[in-house]
Design a protein around this motif. Structure first.
Motif, PDB file in Angstrom:
ATOM      1  N   GLN A  26       0.833  -1.197   0.000  1.00  0.00           N
ATOM      2  CA  GLN A  26       0.000   0.000   0.000  1.00  0.00           C
ATOM      3  C   GLN A  26       0.874   1.256   0.000  1.00  0.00           C
ATOM      4  O   GLN A  26       1.958   1.276   0.593  1.00  0.00           O
ATOM      5  CB  GLN A  26      -0.926  -0.004   1.211  1.00  0.00           C
ATOM      6  CG  GLN A  26      -1.987  -1.089   1.168  1.00  0.00           C
ATOM      7  CD  GLN A  26      -2.952  -1.002   2.339  1.00  0.00           C
ATOM      8  OE1 GLN A  26      -3.071   0.033   2.996  1.00  0.00           O
ATOM      9  NE2 GLN A  26      -3.631  -2.097   2.623  1.00  0.00           N
ATOM     10  N   VAL A  27       0.367   2.298  -0.660  1.00  0.00           N
ATOM     11  CA  VAL A  27       1.131   3.532  -0.846  1.00  0.00           C
ATOM     12  C   VAL A  27       0.304   4.730  -0.394  1.00  0.00           C
ATOM     13  O   VAL A  27      -0.896   4.821  -0.682  1.00  0.00           O
ATOM     14  CB  VAL A  27       1.534   3.710  -2.323  1.00  0.00           C
ATOM     15  CG1 VAL A  27       2.278   5.027  -2.527  1.00  0.00           C
ATOM     16  CG2 VAL A  27       2.380   2.537  -2.790  1.00  0.00           C
ATOM     17  N   ALA A  28       0.981   5.650   0.295  1.00  0.00           N
ATOM     18  CA  ALA A  28       0.363   6.911   0.707  1.00  0.00           C
ATOM     19  C   ALA A  28       1.176   8.067   0.154  1.00  0.00           C
ATOM     20  O   ALA A  28       2.391   7.954  -0.042  1.00  0.00           O
ATOM     21  CB  ALA A  28       0.297   7.014   2.233  1.00  0.00           C
ATOM     22  N   THR A  29       0.527   9.172  -0.090  1.00  0.00           N
ATOM     23  CA  THR A  29       1.220  10.425  -0.354  1.00  0.00           C
ATOM     24  C   THR A  29       1.037  11.326   0.850  1.00  0.00           C
ATOM     25  O   THR A  29      -0.067  11.408   1.411  1.00  0.00           O
ATOM     26  CB  THR A  29       0.725  11.124  -1.633  1.00  0.00           C
ATOM     27  OG1 THR A  29       1.460  12.348  -1.818  1.00  0.00           O
ATOM     28  CG2 THR A  29      -0.757  11.457  -1.569  1.00  0.00           C
ATOM     29  N   ILE A  30       2.117  11.946   1.270  1.00  0.00           N
ATOM     30  CA  ILE A  30       2.026  12.932   2.335  1.00  0.00           C
ATOM     31  C   ILE A  30       1.814  14.282   1.678  1.00  0.00           C
ATOM     32  O   ILE A  30       2.693  14.821   1.004  1.00  0.00           O
ATOM     33  CB  ILE A  30       3.303  12.965   3.197  1.00  0.00           C
ATOM     34  CG1 ILE A  30       3.669  11.554   3.675  1.00  0.00           C
ATOM     35  CG2 ILE A  30       3.120  13.923   4.374  1.00  0.00           C
ATOM     36  CD1 ILE A  30       2.640  10.889   4.555  1.00  0.00           C
ATOM     37  N   ASP A  31       0.605  14.818   1.827  1.00  0.00           N
ATOM     38  CA  ASP A  31       0.171  16.050   1.177  1.00  0.00           C
ATOM     39  C   ASP A  31       0.061  15.861  -0.334  1.00  0.00           C
ATOM     40  O   ASP A  31       0.499  14.841  -0.895  1.00  0.00           O
ATOM     41  CB  ASP A  31       1.065  17.238   1.539  1.00  0.00           C
ATOM     42  CG  ASP A  31       0.842  17.707   2.976  1.00  0.00           C
ATOM     43  OD1 ASP A  31      -0.310  17.652   3.445  1.00  0.00           O
ATOM     44  OD2 ASP A  31       1.815  18.121   3.630  1.00  0.00           O
ATOM     45  N   THR A  48       0.345   1.978  -6.738  1.00  0.00           N
ATOM     46  CA  THR A  48      -1.054   2.394  -6.715  1.00  0.00           C
ATOM     47  C   THR A  48      -1.334   3.139  -5.416  1.00  0.00           C
ATOM     48  O   THR A  48      -1.075   2.614  -4.322  1.00  0.00           O
ATOM     49  CB  THR A  48      -2.000   1.181  -6.822  1.00  0.00           C
ATOM     50  OG1 THR A  48      -1.749   0.500  -8.057  1.00  0.00           O
ATOM     51  CG2 THR A  48      -3.460   1.623  -6.777  1.00  0.00           C
ATOM     52  N   LEU A  49      -1.850   4.331  -5.523  1.00  0.00           N
ATOM     53  CA  LEU A  49      -2.107   5.153  -4.336  1.00  0.00           C
ATOM     54  C   LEU A  49      -3.369   4.700  -3.629  1.00  0.00           C
ATOM     55  O   LEU A  49      -4.420   4.539  -4.256  1.00  0.00           O
ATOM     56  CB  LEU A  49      -2.244   6.625  -4.750  1.00  0.00           C
ATOM     57  CG  LEU A  49      -2.314   7.638  -3.610  1.00  0.00           C
ATOM     58  CD1 LEU A  49      -0.971   7.735  -2.907  1.00  0.00           C
ATOM     59  CD2 LEU A  49      -2.731   9.021  -4.140  1.00  0.00           C
ATOM     60  N   SER A  50      -3.269   4.502  -2.314  1.00  0.00           N
ATOM     61  CA  SER A  50      -4.447   4.114  -1.537  1.00  0.00           C
ATOM     62  C   SER A  50      -4.811   5.128  -0.468  1.00  0.00           C
ATOM     63  O   SER A  50      -5.935   5.117   0.031  1.00  0.00           O
ATOM     64  CB  SER A  50      -4.228   2.747  -0.881  1.00  0.00           C
ATOM     65  OG  SER A  50      -3.092   2.752  -0.040  1.00  0.00           O
ATOM     66  N   LEU A  51      -3.864   6.012  -0.101  1.00  0.00           N
ATOM     67  CA  LEU A  51      -4.105   6.907   1.027  1.00  0.00           C
ATOM     68  C   LEU A  51      -3.433   8.252   0.803  1.00  0.00           C
ATOM     69  O   LEU A  51      -2.286   8.317   0.359  1.00  0.00           O
ATOM     70  CB  LEU A  51      -3.567   6.263   2.311  1.00  0.00           C
ATOM     71  CG  LEU A  51      -3.751   7.010   3.629  1.00  0.00           C
ATOM     72  CD1 LEU A  51      -5.232   7.188   3.960  1.00  0.00           C
ATOM     73  CD2 LEU A  51      -3.041   6.251   4.756  1.00  0.00           C
ATOM     74  N   ASP A  96      -4.774  10.299  17.244  1.00  0.00           N
ATOM     75  CA  ASP A  96      -5.323   9.310  16.323  1.00  0.00           C
ATOM     76  C   ASP A  96      -4.196   8.461  15.727  1.00  0.00           C
ATOM     77  O   ASP A  96      -3.022   8.847  15.734  1.00  0.00           O
ATOM     78  CB  ASP A  96      -6.096   9.988  15.194  1.00  0.00           C
ATOM     79  CG  ASP A  96      -7.463  10.496  15.634  1.00  0.00           C
ATOM     80  OD1 ASP A  96      -7.932  10.076  16.709  1.00  0.00           O
ATOM     81  OD2 ASP A  96      -8.052  11.317  14.903  1.00  0.00           O
ATOM     82  N   VAL A  97      -4.577   7.318  15.202  1.00  0.00           N
ATOM     83  CA  VAL A  97      -3.647   6.411  14.534  1.00  0.00           C
ATOM     84  C   VAL A  97      -4.168   6.135  13.132  1.00  0.00           C
ATOM     85  O   VAL A  97      -5.364   5.914  12.929  1.00  0.00           O
ATOM     86  CB  VAL A  97      -3.509   5.085  15.311  1.00  0.00           C
ATOM     87  CG1 VAL A  97      -2.682   4.074  14.525  1.00  0.00           C
ATOM     88  CG2 VAL A  97      -2.887   5.337  16.680  1.00  0.00           C
ATOM     89  N   VAL A  98      -3.255   6.184  12.164  1.00  0.00           N
ATOM     90  CA  VAL A  98      -3.588   5.839  10.780  1.00  0.00           C
ATOM     91  C   VAL A  98      -2.693   4.680  10.368  1.00  0.00           C
ATOM     92  O   VAL A  98      -1.478   4.728  10.562  1.00  0.00           O
ATOM     93  CB  VAL A  98      -3.358   7.037   9.833  1.00  0.00           C
ATOM     94  CG1 VAL A  98      -3.733   6.657   8.402  1.00  0.00           C
ATOM     95  CG2 VAL A  98      -4.151   8.252  10.273  1.00  0.00           C
ATOM     96  N   MET A  99      -3.302   3.652   9.781  1.00  0.00           N
ATOM     97  CA  MET A  99      -2.537   2.496   9.324  1.00  0.00           C
ATOM     98  C   MET A  99      -2.438   2.502   7.803  1.00  0.00           C
ATOM     99  O   MET A  99      -3.423   2.708   7.098  1.00  0.00           O
ATOM    100  CB  MET A  99      -3.193   1.200   9.785  1.00  0.00           C
ATOM    101  CG  MET A  99      -3.294   1.032  11.296  1.00  0.00           C
ATOM    102  SD  MET A  99      -1.692   1.043  12.140  1.00  0.00           S
ATOM    103  CE  MET A  99      -0.906  -0.411  11.415  1.00  0.00           C
ATOM    104  N   LEU A 100      -1.228   2.277   7.338  1.00  0.00           N
ATOM    105  CA  LEU A 100      -0.960   2.046   5.919  1.00  0.00           C
ATOM    106  C   LEU A 100      -0.426   0.630   5.844  1.00  0.00           C
ATOM    107  O   LEU A 100       0.761   0.387   6.073  1.00  0.00           O
ATOM    108  CB  LEU A 100       0.065   3.056   5.389  1.00  0.00           C
ATOM    109  CG  LEU A 100       0.491   2.877   3.931  1.00  0.00           C
ATOM    110  CD1 LEU A 100      -0.642   3.267   2.986  1.00  0.00           C
ATOM    111  CD2 LEU A 100       1.749   3.693   3.626  1.00  0.00           C
TER     112      LEU A 100
END
Length: 249
Positions: A26-31, A48-51, A96-100
């Motif tokens: 899984q992939v995230a972009t920060i901002d 593939t972006l998911s978050l 809060d907690v965010v899971m990637l």
């Protein structure tokens, strides 16, 4: 398995950050400073972006939310203030907690630049994404918050382990170094400034930094030592911040 970070320049002086959880892919972009640039980087890597994780509402941090969600279907999470300009699926607050995938991000309140600014700390990988709160040799302007709020935020980041890798959102380090040298003559700062100027002459990035490096050389984190006459640490910080705001060097 660890998370990996891909950093790339975009806009005039922003950095984009893609984070990939190696266990899940899984992939995230920060901002989302530049949706087109982010999509291009994803395509180059076959990711593939998911978050989408926003730090604050400013357009060079959340302006690509809508386009990226339309292109990828990614979930958007960030402070509630982001809804001033962009869509948001999940509002985040301190604690809060965010899971990637298997990568855990703890949400830290780091307001001051904007009132609702947050940072993301991945303790397992010892990395932090700090938006515009802390810069290499600098800190963000106080567009909405107070010196007391910003000092509390900087202190919270400074309390992270010294070997924490810090990803800040802009390439401001050379100008920050010129200001730092005007208020601090510490040998460690002089050596770091020289290295920064040399790196920029070679068009090399000066981001990321580390908490330890900033505690040693960043005048905003060193404010109480640089302004020992101040009535409080926050007041010392406010004096340094005011000096930076009017600095012409």
């Amino acid at each position: 398995m660890p998370a990996i970070v891909h950093q790339f320049p975009c806009l005039s002086d922003n950095y984009g950050f893609l984070v990939r959880d190696e266990a899940s892919g899984q992939v995230a972009t920060i901002d989302t400073p530049d949706a087109e640039a982010i999509l291009g980087q994803l395509d180059q890597r076959g990711w593939t972006l998911s978050l989408i994780l926003n730090t604050h509402w400013h357009p060079d941090h959340a302006g690509g939310n809508e386009a990226l969600k339309a292109a990828t279907g990614a979930t958007i999470a960030g402070p509630a203030e982001v809804t001033r300009i962009a869509p948001l699926d999940r509002a985040l607050k301190d604690g809060d907690v965010v899971m990637l995938g298997q990568t855990r991000f703890d949400v830290l309140d780091t307001g001051g630049h904007t009132l609702g600014h947050i940072s993301y700390h991945d303790a397992a990988d010892r990395i932090a994404f700090v938006g515009d709160t802390l810069f290499a040799l600098g800190c963000g302007r106080l567009f909405e918050g107070t010196p007391e709020q910003m000092w509390a935020s900087l202190s919270r980041l400074a309390a992270l382990p010294d070997d924490t890798t810090v990803y800040c959102a802009h390439e401001y380090t050379a100008s920050n170094a010129r200001f730092a040298l005007s208020v601090d003559d510490a040998p460690a700062l002089k050596a770091r400034a020289a290295a920064v100027f040399a790196a920029r002459e070679r068009s090399e990035p000066t981001v990321p930094t580390t908490i330890g490096a900033e505690k040693t050389t960043n005048p905003f984190l060193r404010a109480p030592r640089l302004r020992p006459h101040a009535a409080s640490a926050a007041e010392a910080f406010a004096e340094i911040r005011a000096a930076k705001d009017s600095f012409k060097g």
